[in-house]
Design an enzyme around this catalytic site. Structure first.
Site, short mmCIF file in Angstrom:
data_model
loop_
_atom_site.label_atom_id
_atom_site.label_comp_id
_atom_site.label_asym_id
_atom_site.label_seq_id
_atom_site.Cartn_x
_atom_site.Cartn_y
_atom_site.Cartn_z
N ASP A 18 0.82 -1.21 0.00
CA ASP A 18 0.00 0.00 0.00
C ASP A 18 0.85 1.26 0.00
OD1 ASP A 18 -2.16 -1.67 0.00
OD2 ASP A 18 -2.94 -1.06 1.95
N ARG A 100 0.91 6.11 17.28
CA ARG A 100 0.69 7.11 16.23
C ARG A 100 1.26 8.48 16.55
NH1 ARG A 100 0.80 2.80 13.63
NH2 ARG A 100 -1.13 2.00 12.70
N ASP A 129 -6.82 5.80 12.49
CA ASP A 129 -5.44 6.25 12.34
C ASP A 129 -5.31 7.54 11.56
OD1 ASP A 129 -4.20 4.38 13.91
OD2 ASP A 129 -3.82 2.97 12.27
N SER A 183 -5.62 -8.13 8.31
CA SER A 183 -4.53 -7.15 8.32
C SER A 183 -3.94 -7.07 9.72
CB SER A 183 -5.03 -5.78 7.87
OG SER A 183 -5.98 -5.28 8.80
#
Length: 409
Positions: A18, A100, A129, A183
């Site tokens: 990605d 994050r 996110d 994922s």
């Protein structure tokens, strides 16, 4: 009026399909110079391939950043969070959420270093996110240009993305043409698995989903007993061995793995409004949560402990929703950190088949007074007769209510 194209973009780059597609898309869509940033947060993956792939996609060597942030991650983000005994919606230890803000922080630092006028992330438009990354960017660099390809590009399907990758000779692993089973996001604190085989919350997660733990059923029949030493609310040693923050969490992760500790199957409420099902594994963090509460149980005053418990859900929501750099989170952190000044000592912990049990705790700052609690004769600092007045004072309003309302039982 459309915005001018960015000249240089710092991309949060994993090296996966990605973000490799995003890298090439940035070059084609904007004609921008791309700088890649790959954070080593202890995800357990070899990061050299990310550099090799970036080079193959035309990134200059001086524009490739691969930073080992493991110690900073645990010391400055994970440990402060655990001082608050933080859990979101009663269960989730926020392993993805807490990573994050550090990635955002380092991205902005690199953008300043290289003179970039934009940053880019690979989060989708459905998840949390995107919010976490962008709140971090804007808190640290208010005028930064943020590019979120999943909200901008014209690809309508996974197939279109794969076709783009083939056209630009971006390597596609064999299973990408089929259906990926789920994922995964991982770092030193946890692994998170979502999607595909996990989308039906009525169906138990297959055993192969679990990345960080053996099943409790397969764990040893003999318990493992360890000691964890604390100084001012942070763990500093295991079984008497002083360890750095990242090394300590790594060791606890292995102990948790070996004893089937830290699995969570949860349906949570995302900040953007939808529910999602995730399978989380936080072996070392699960041990730390129990151990820290054990340490606080003898060193924190009742009022301070109960106030912390009341503040914690707010603190957890702030982290989950991406407000790490907000003034309210910093205010709460100051109060939490102040409460930890006397949270020092040693906790003895038993690990057994998925369970973490505190079996001992001691501290030079202990508030536990055996003379007060003993049922045996000894030094009496407590007069039983005092309890009568205490109870009557607390009962006063209840008695007044009962008389007014004519309660008879």
């Amino acid at each position: 009026m459309s915005k001018p194209a960015p000249k240089k973009v710092v991309l949060a780059y994993s090296g996966g399909l990605d973000t490799s597609i995003i890298l090439k898309w940035l070059q084609e869509e904007y004609g921008a110079e791309v700088v890649t940033f790959t954070a080593d947060l202890g995800q357990g993956e070899e990061l050299a391939p990310a550099k090799e792939k970036a080079l193959k996609l035309g990134i200059k060597p001086e524009n490739i950043f691969i930073d080992d942030l493991r110690e900073e991650f645990v010391r400055d983000f994970v440990f402060p969070m655990f001082r608050a005994n933080t859990v979101y919606e009663g269960q989730y230890l926020l392993g993805t959420s807490i990573a994050r803000p550090l990635i955002s922080k380092r991205q902005i630092e690199i953008a300043r270093m290289v003179g970039a006028d934009a940053v880019c992330h690979g989060a989708t438009g459905k998840g949390n996110d995107q919010v976490r990354f962008e709140l971090g960017y804007y808190a640290l660099e208010p005028d930064i240009r943020v590019i979120a390809p999943w909200r901008e590009w014209d690809f309508k399907s996974r197939e279109a993305l794969l076709d783009f990758a083939e056209k630009h000779q971006i390597p596609i692993s064999k299973d990408k043409r089929g259906e990926a089973p789920f994922s995964v996001d991982a770092n030193l604190l946890h692994s998170s698995s979502e999607g595909k085989v996990l989308e039906d919350p009525a169906v138990e997660a297959p055993e192969f989903v679990h990345q960080r733990t053996i099943s409790p059923e397969a764990a040893p029949d003999t318990p493992t007993v360890i000691t964890i030493a604390y100084e001012k609310g942070d763990p500093v040693a295991i079984d008497g061995e002083a360890l750095s923050p990242a090394a300590l969490l790594t060791k606890l992760n292995q102990l948790g793995h070996d004893n089937g500790i830290g699995r969570l199957d949860m349906v949570e409420n995302r900040f953007i409004g939808m529910k999602s099902r995730g399978v989380y594994e936080t072996p070392g963090g699960t041990i730390l949560l129990a151990a820290h509460r054990g340490m606080e149980s003898i060193t924190l005053d009742r009022g301070a402990m109960h106030l912390k418990d009341e503040l914690m859900p707010k603190y957890a929501s702030l982290i989950y929703n991406g407000f790490w750099f907000s003034p309210e989170r910093e205010m709460l952190q100051a109060a939490i950190d102040h409460s930890q000044q006397k949270v020092s000592g040693v906790v003895r912990v038993k690990l057994y088949k998925g369970n973490v049990t505190i079996i001992g705790r001691e501290s030079p700052n202990s508030l536990y007074d055996q003379d007060l609690v003993t049922f045996e004769e000894g030094v009496q600092a407590y007069d039983h007769k005092d309890a009568e007045g205490f109870i009557k004072l607390n009962a006063l309003r209840l008695r007044v209510l009962a008389k007014r309302d004519g309660r008879k039982g």
